[in-house]
Every structure is written in structure tokens, then in C-alpha cells.
Write a protein that holds these residues in place. Sequence first.
Motif, PDB file in Angstrom:
ATOM      1  N   PRO A   1     -68.704  -5.503   0.739  1.00 43.72           N
ATOM      2  CA  PRO A   1     -69.441  -6.763   0.864  1.00 43.72           C
ATOM      3  C   PRO A   1     -68.544  -7.931   1.298  1.00 43.72           C
ATOM      4  O   PRO A   1     -68.993  -8.818   2.023  1.00 43.72           O
ATOM      5  CB  PRO A   1     -69.993  -6.992  -0.541  1.00 43.72           C
ATOM      6  CG  PRO A   1     -70.109  -5.635  -1.127  1.00 43.72           C
ATOM      7  CD  PRO A   1     -68.931  -4.864  -0.574  1.00 43.72           C
ATOM      8  N   ALA A   2     -67.285  -7.914   0.909  1.00 43.64           N
ATOM      9  CA  ALA A   2     -66.375  -9.007   1.262  1.00 43.64           C
ATOM     10  C   ALA A   2     -65.957  -8.992   2.727  1.00 43.64           C
ATOM     11  O   ALA A   2     -65.593 -10.032   3.271  1.00 43.64           O
ATOM     12  CB  ALA A   2     -65.129  -8.948   0.375  1.00 43.64           C
ATOM     13  N   THR A   3     -66.032  -7.828   3.371  1.00 42.34           N
ATOM     14  CA  THR A   3     -65.553  -7.736   4.760  1.00 42.34           C
ATOM     15  C   THR A   3     -66.635  -7.369   5.767  1.00 42.34           C
ATOM     16  O   THR A   3     -66.371  -7.367   6.970  1.00 42.34           O
ATOM     17  CB  THR A   3     -64.414  -6.694   4.870  1.00 42.34           C
ATOM     18  OG1 THR A   3     -64.921  -5.404   4.506  1.00 42.34           O
ATOM     19  CG2 THR A   3     -63.235  -7.072   4.000  1.00 42.34           C
ATOM     20  N   SER A   4     -67.837  -7.092   5.317  1.00 46.15           N
ATOM     21  CA  SER A   4     -68.895  -6.645   6.228  1.00 46.15           C
ATOM     22  C   SER A   4     -69.357  -7.749   7.171  1.00 46.15           C
ATOM     23  O   SER A   4     -69.757  -8.825   6.726  1.00 46.15           O
ATOM     24  CB  SER A   4     -70.101  -6.155   5.431  1.00 46.15           C
ATOM     25  OG  SER A   4     -71.192  -5.922   6.304  1.00 46.15           O
ATOM     26  N   PRO A   5     -69.356  -7.473   8.476  1.00 44.76           N
ATOM     27  CA  PRO A   5     -69.931  -8.447   9.409  1.00 44.76           C
ATOM     28  C   PRO A   5     -71.436  -8.636   9.202  1.00 44.76           C
ATOM     29  O   PRO A   5     -71.983  -9.676   9.551  1.00 44.76           O
ATOM     30  CB  PRO A   5     -69.631  -7.891  10.794  1.00 44.76           C
ATOM     31  CG  PRO A   5     -68.872  -6.637  10.612  1.00 44.76           C
ATOM     32  CD  PRO A   5     -68.739  -6.353   9.153  1.00 44.76           C
ATOM     33  N   HIS A   6     -72.097  -7.642   8.612  1.00 47.78           N
ATOM     34  CA  HIS A   6     -73.526  -7.797   8.320  1.00 47.78           C
ATOM     35  C   HIS A   6     -73.741  -8.863   7.249  1.00 47.78           C
ATOM     36  O   HIS A   6     -74.650  -9.685   7.365  1.00 47.78           O
ATOM     37  CB  HIS A   6     -74.139  -6.473   7.858  1.00 47.78           C
ATOM     38  CG  HIS A   6     -74.376  -5.502   8.959  1.00 47.78           C
ATOM     39  ND1 HIS A   6     -75.463  -5.581   9.795  1.00 47.78           N
ATOM     40  CD2 HIS A   6     -73.659  -4.425   9.365  1.00 47.78           C
ATOM     41  CE1 HIS A   6     -75.415  -4.590  10.668  1.00 47.78           C
ATOM     42  NE2 HIS A   6     -74.325  -3.869  10.423  1.00 47.78           N
ATOM     43  N   VAL A   7     -72.932  -8.859   6.211  1.00 48.91           N
ATOM     44  CA  VAL A   7     -73.063  -9.850   5.139  1.00 48.91           C
ATOM     45  C   VAL A   7     -72.787 -11.250   5.683  1.00 48.91           C
ATOM     46  O   VAL A   7     -73.423 -12.218   5.278  1.00 48.91           O
ATOM     47  CB  VAL A   7     -72.124  -9.502   3.951  1.00 48.91           C
ATOM     48  CG1 VAL A   7     -72.111 -10.614   2.910  1.00 48.91           C
ATOM     49  CG2 VAL A   7     -72.564  -8.179   3.313  1.00 48.91           C
ATOM     50  N   ALA A   8     -71.888 -11.347   6.637  1.00 50.44           N
ATOM     51  CA  ALA A   8     -71.582 -12.640   7.259  1.00 50.44           C
ATOM     52  C   ALA A   8     -72.646 -13.064   8.271  1.00 50.44           C
ATOM     53  O   ALA A   8     -72.633 -14.191   8.754  1.00 50.44           O
ATOM     54  CB  ALA A   8     -70.218 -12.565   7.945  1.00 50.44           C
TER      55      ALA A   8
END
Length: 164
Positions: free
Chosen positions: A96-103
Motif C-alpha cells: 500500500p505504501a508503494t503502489s501507484p494504484h493507491v497514489a
Amino acid sequence: MAVVAVVAVLLAAVIGLQSTTGHSAGSPYDDDPAIARLDPALRDALRRATTAAAGDGVVLHVNSGWRSPEHQARLLREAVKEYGSAEEAARWVATPATSPHVAGDAVDIGGSGATAWLSAHGAAYGLCQIYDNEPWHYELRPAAVAGGCPERYADPTHDPRVTS
């Protein structure tokens, strides 16, 4: 051509491709959180590409756009179970901290016709496939409009944005 795009969007809605979960969407024109929470420039490029693809008879379906950190964590847990280790799961699902989807910086496009169309035409909209192992995963690379898409990573474990 705009009429074709509208027909494609309506067809997606009629056959049930739109989601109410906030983690998956149908059309880049949806107001579902999976689309609404995308980076505005990515959403705009995706919508322009969708209209152009519709003119070629291709429907761009968004399987996944923005994801909540909780949803991404669940996907990662499922991937660890499926692939047997965190290391192997990392080839397919970011934290979750690095996902481009979460961003809000990535979309997964459904259908081989749609991904083939984006592979051939996506750079004109700044939409680039990022990973060799994920032909459905696209991100915005504005420089691609003039210079083409950058070299792809083999998988997310080779992407310094995801592994840092």
C-alpha cells in the motif's frame, strides 16, 4: 467519433461493467472513486484514449484504477497466499505504501483488444505499459507523447519506485 465513445460507455453500463466498490470501474468516464480519485492528468489521457479507441471499435475497460490502502493490503495478502511467498507476490502486487494504484497513478485495462490498442497507440496519449509481466498495467508518462514510452521494467521488483 464522440457518438461511438458514448455508445461504448453506455454498453459498458448496460452489461454491468461499472462497479460500486470503489476499487474497480468500467468506463474512464465513470464517477466511481476508482476513476474519480485518479490523478486528473491520467484520467484525462485515459478518457481521450478511450474516445480514440472507440473510433477504432475498441472499448477500453478499466479493471482497476485508484485503490484504497486497505484494498491494496488485501490484494497483497491474497497474492502471498497464491504465490507462496512475499518475494514472489511482489512481482505482481505492490505494498500500500508503494503502489501507484493507491497514489491514483495507475490503471489496469481489461481485454486483450484494449491492451493491444493501448500498446500500439497509448504513447500518443502518454499512456505506457510499465511492466513486461503486466500488459494490463498503464501509467501516465507525458514525455511519451513526443518520445515514446520508456523501457519497461521486467516486473515491479525491478521498479525503484515500488521497491524503495
